[in-house]
Scaffold this motif. Structure first.
Motif, PDB file in Angstrom:
ATOM      1  N   ARG A 214       0.838  -1.196   0.000  1.00  0.00           N
ATOM      2  CA  ARG A 214       0.000   0.000   0.000  1.00  0.00           C
ATOM      3  C   ARG A 214       0.876   1.250   0.000  1.00  0.00           C
ATOM      4  O   ARG A 214       1.936   1.254   0.584  1.00  0.00           O
ATOM      5  CB  ARG A 214      -0.900   0.025   1.224  1.00  0.00           C
ATOM      6  N   ALA A 215       0.356   2.308  -0.604  1.00  0.00           N
ATOM      7  CA  ALA A 215       1.099   3.570  -0.642  1.00  0.00           C
ATOM      8  C   ALA A 215       0.565   4.589   0.365  1.00  0.00           C
ATOM      9  O   ALA A 215       1.088   5.677   0.480  1.00  0.00           O
ATOM     10  CB  ALA A 215       1.027   4.159  -2.045  1.00  0.00           C
ATOM     11  N   ASP A 216      -0.484   4.224   1.103  1.00  0.00           N
ATOM     12  CA  ASP A 216      -1.130   5.186   2.002  1.00  0.00           C
ATOM     13  C   ASP A 216      -0.708   5.045   3.469  1.00  0.00           C
ATOM     14  O   ASP A 216      -1.430   5.451   4.362  1.00  0.00           O
ATOM     15  CB  ASP A 216      -2.650   5.079   1.880  1.00  0.00           C
ATOM     16  N   LEU A 217       0.462   4.501   3.729  1.00  0.00           N
ATOM     17  CA  LEU A 217       0.918   4.312   5.103  1.00  0.00           C
ATOM     18  C   LEU A 217       2.051   5.282   5.447  1.00  0.00           C
ATOM     19  O   LEU A 217       3.127   4.892   5.866  1.00  0.00           O
ATOM     20  CB  LEU A 217       1.351   2.858   5.328  1.00  0.00           C
ATOM     21  N   ALA A 218       1.775   6.572   5.291  1.00  0.00           N
ATOM     22  CA  ALA A 218       2.730   7.614   5.653  1.00  0.00           C
ATOM     23  C   ALA A 218       2.840   7.679   7.178  1.00  0.00           C
ATOM     24  O   ALA A 218       1.949   7.186   7.887  1.00  0.00           O
ATOM     25  CB  ALA A 218       2.269   8.955   5.094  1.00  0.00           C
ATOM     26  N   PRO A 219       3.906   8.271   7.715  1.00  0.00           N
ATOM     27  CA  PRO A 219       4.069   8.327   9.175  1.00  0.00           C
ATOM     28  C   PRO A 219       2.881   8.940   9.920  1.00  0.00           C
ATOM     29  O   PRO A 219       2.551   8.513  11.023  1.00  0.00           O
ATOM     30  CB  PRO A 219       5.330   9.178   9.361  1.00  0.00           C
ATOM     31  N   GLY A 220       2.212   9.912   9.326  1.00  0.00           N
ATOM     32  CA  GLY A 220       1.097  10.561  10.007  1.00  0.00           C
ATOM     33  C   GLY A 220      -0.249   9.883   9.809  1.00  0.00           C
ATOM     34  O   GLY A 220      -1.247  10.271  10.419  1.00  0.00           O
TER      35      GLY A 220
ATOM     36  N   GLY B 279      10.148   1.117   7.916  1.00  0.00           N
ATOM     37  CA  GLY B 279       9.966   0.341   6.683  1.00  0.00           C
ATOM     38  C   GLY B 279       9.411  -1.043   6.948  1.00  0.00           C
ATOM     39  O   GLY B 279       8.511  -1.514   6.249  1.00  0.00           O
ATOM     40  N   VAL B 280       9.934  -1.700   7.975  1.00  0.00           N
ATOM     41  CA  VAL B 280       9.441  -3.036   8.355  1.00  0.00           C
ATOM     42  C   VAL B 280       7.997  -2.927   8.814  1.00  0.00           C
ATOM     43  O   VAL B 280       7.140  -3.727   8.421  1.00  0.00           O
ATOM     44  CB  VAL B 280      10.323  -3.654   9.460  1.00  0.00           C
ATOM     45  N   LEU B 281       7.709  -1.924   9.626  1.00  0.00           N
ATOM     46  CA  LEU B 281       6.351  -1.765  10.144  1.00  0.00           C
ATOM     47  C   LEU B 281       5.353  -1.522   9.017  1.00  0.00           C
ATOM     48  O   LEU B 281       4.257  -2.088   9.028  1.00  0.00           O
ATOM     49  CB  LEU B 281       6.280  -0.620  11.153  1.00  0.00           C
ATOM     50  N   ARG B 282       5.713  -0.703   8.028  1.00  0.00           N
ATOM     51  CA  ARG B 282       4.788  -0.448   6.923  1.00  0.00           C
ATOM     52  C   ARG B 282       4.484  -1.731   6.144  1.00  0.00           C
ATOM     53  O   ARG B 282       3.348  -1.938   5.715  1.00  0.00           O
ATOM     54  CB  ARG B 282       5.333   0.644   6.007  1.00  0.00           C
TER      55      ARG B 282
ATOM     56  N   VAL C   7      -7.179   1.775   7.667  1.00  0.00           N
ATOM     57  CA  VAL C   7      -6.356   2.971   7.477  1.00  0.00           C
ATOM     58  C   VAL C   7      -7.273   4.182   7.405  1.00  0.00           C
ATOM     59  O   VAL C   7      -8.268   4.172   6.681  1.00  0.00           O
ATOM     60  CB  VAL C   7      -5.535   2.864   6.178  1.00  0.00           C
ATOM     61  N   HIS C   8      -6.933   5.205   8.177  1.00  0.00           N
ATOM     62  CA  HIS C   8      -7.668   6.475   8.152  1.00  0.00           C
ATOM     63  C   HIS C   8      -6.723   7.543   7.640  1.00  0.00           C
ATOM     64  O   HIS C   8      -6.042   8.208   8.414  1.00  0.00           O
ATOM     65  CB  HIS C   8      -8.180   6.853   9.543  1.00  0.00           C
ATOM     66  N   SER C   9      -6.649   7.668   6.344  1.00  0.00           N
ATOM     67  CA  SER C   9      -5.799   8.709   5.774  1.00  0.00           C
ATOM     68  C   SER C   9      -6.676   9.914   5.467  1.00  0.00           C
ATOM     69  O   SER C   9      -7.887   9.812   5.350  1.00  0.00           O
ATOM     70  CB  SER C   9      -5.084   8.210   4.527  1.00  0.00           C
ATOM     71  N   PHE C  10      -6.041  11.043   5.354  1.00  0.00           N
ATOM     72  CA  PHE C  10      -6.795  12.242   5.036  1.00  0.00           C
ATOM     73  C   PHE C  10      -6.079  12.995   3.929  1.00  0.00           C
ATOM     74  O   PHE C  10      -4.866  12.914   3.785  1.00  0.00           O
ATOM     75  CB  PHE C  10      -6.985  13.134   6.267  1.00  0.00           C
ATOM     76  N   ASP C  11      -6.860  13.714   3.174  1.00  0.00           N
ATOM     77  CA  ASP C  11      -6.327  14.462   2.044  1.00  0.00           C
ATOM     78  C   ASP C  11      -5.755  15.776   2.550  1.00  0.00           C
ATOM     79  O   ASP C  11      -6.485  16.673   2.933  1.00  0.00           O
ATOM     80  CB  ASP C  11      -7.438  14.710   1.026  1.00  0.00           C
ATOM     81  N   GLN C  12      -4.441  15.880   2.551  1.00  0.00           N
ATOM     82  CA  GLN C  12      -3.774  17.094   3.032  1.00  0.00           C
ATOM     83  C   GLN C  12      -4.190  18.309   2.207  1.00  0.00           C
ATOM     84  O   GLN C  12      -4.380  19.382   2.741  1.00  0.00           O
ATOM     85  CB  GLN C  12      -2.255  16.915   2.946  1.00  0.00           C
TER      86      GLN C  12
END
Length: 123
Positions: free
Chosen positions: A32-38, A81-84, A98-103
């Motif tokens: 997945r590409a949506d696992l940014a730190p925030g 990296g391992v965690l993602r 995953v709860h991502s939001f559009d910055q």
């Protein structure tokens, strides 16, 4: 802060490098590409008892409430990296949401920023 699972089990430096490799199957990139730190993640309650590696259970226990990927990394002791990679597996299995939001959607427009700056200058 709780100790890293690697340190609490008394693993040697060599085995602490091998274990994440074996957990990720040698993969270095998440699916997945949506696992940014925030990005916030939360565990999905499961009715069915399942058998998971203790490290994955620890990650799920940290995600009982919505928490950022960075915080899970810090508390679990896994490198980001391992965690993602592990989190993406858990998301793919339906165990984590995953709860991502559009910055971009939450940024004020240029006129609003100019207005705020003008008011600050008036002070």
């Amino acid at each position: 802060m709780s100790p890293s699972p690697h340190r609490s089990r008394g693993w040697s430096t060599e085995s602490s490098l091998i274990r994440p490799y074996s957990l990720t199957g040698g993969r270095t990139r998440p699916t997945r590409a949506d696992l940014a730190p925030g990005t916030r993640v939360v565990a999905v309650p499961s009715v069915e008892p399942t058998e998971l590696d203790p490290e994955l259970e620890a990650i799920l226990s940290l995600c009982v409430r919505p928490v950022s990927v960075a915080e899970v990394s810090a508390r679990s002791g896994f490198a980001p990296g391992v965690l993602r990679v592990l989190l993406s597996d858990l998301v793919d299995q339906g165990r984590v949401m995953v709860h991502s939001f559009d910055q971009e959607g939450h940024r004020p427009d240029a006129d609003t920023l100019r207005s705020v700056l003008a008011r600050i200058k008036e002070l």
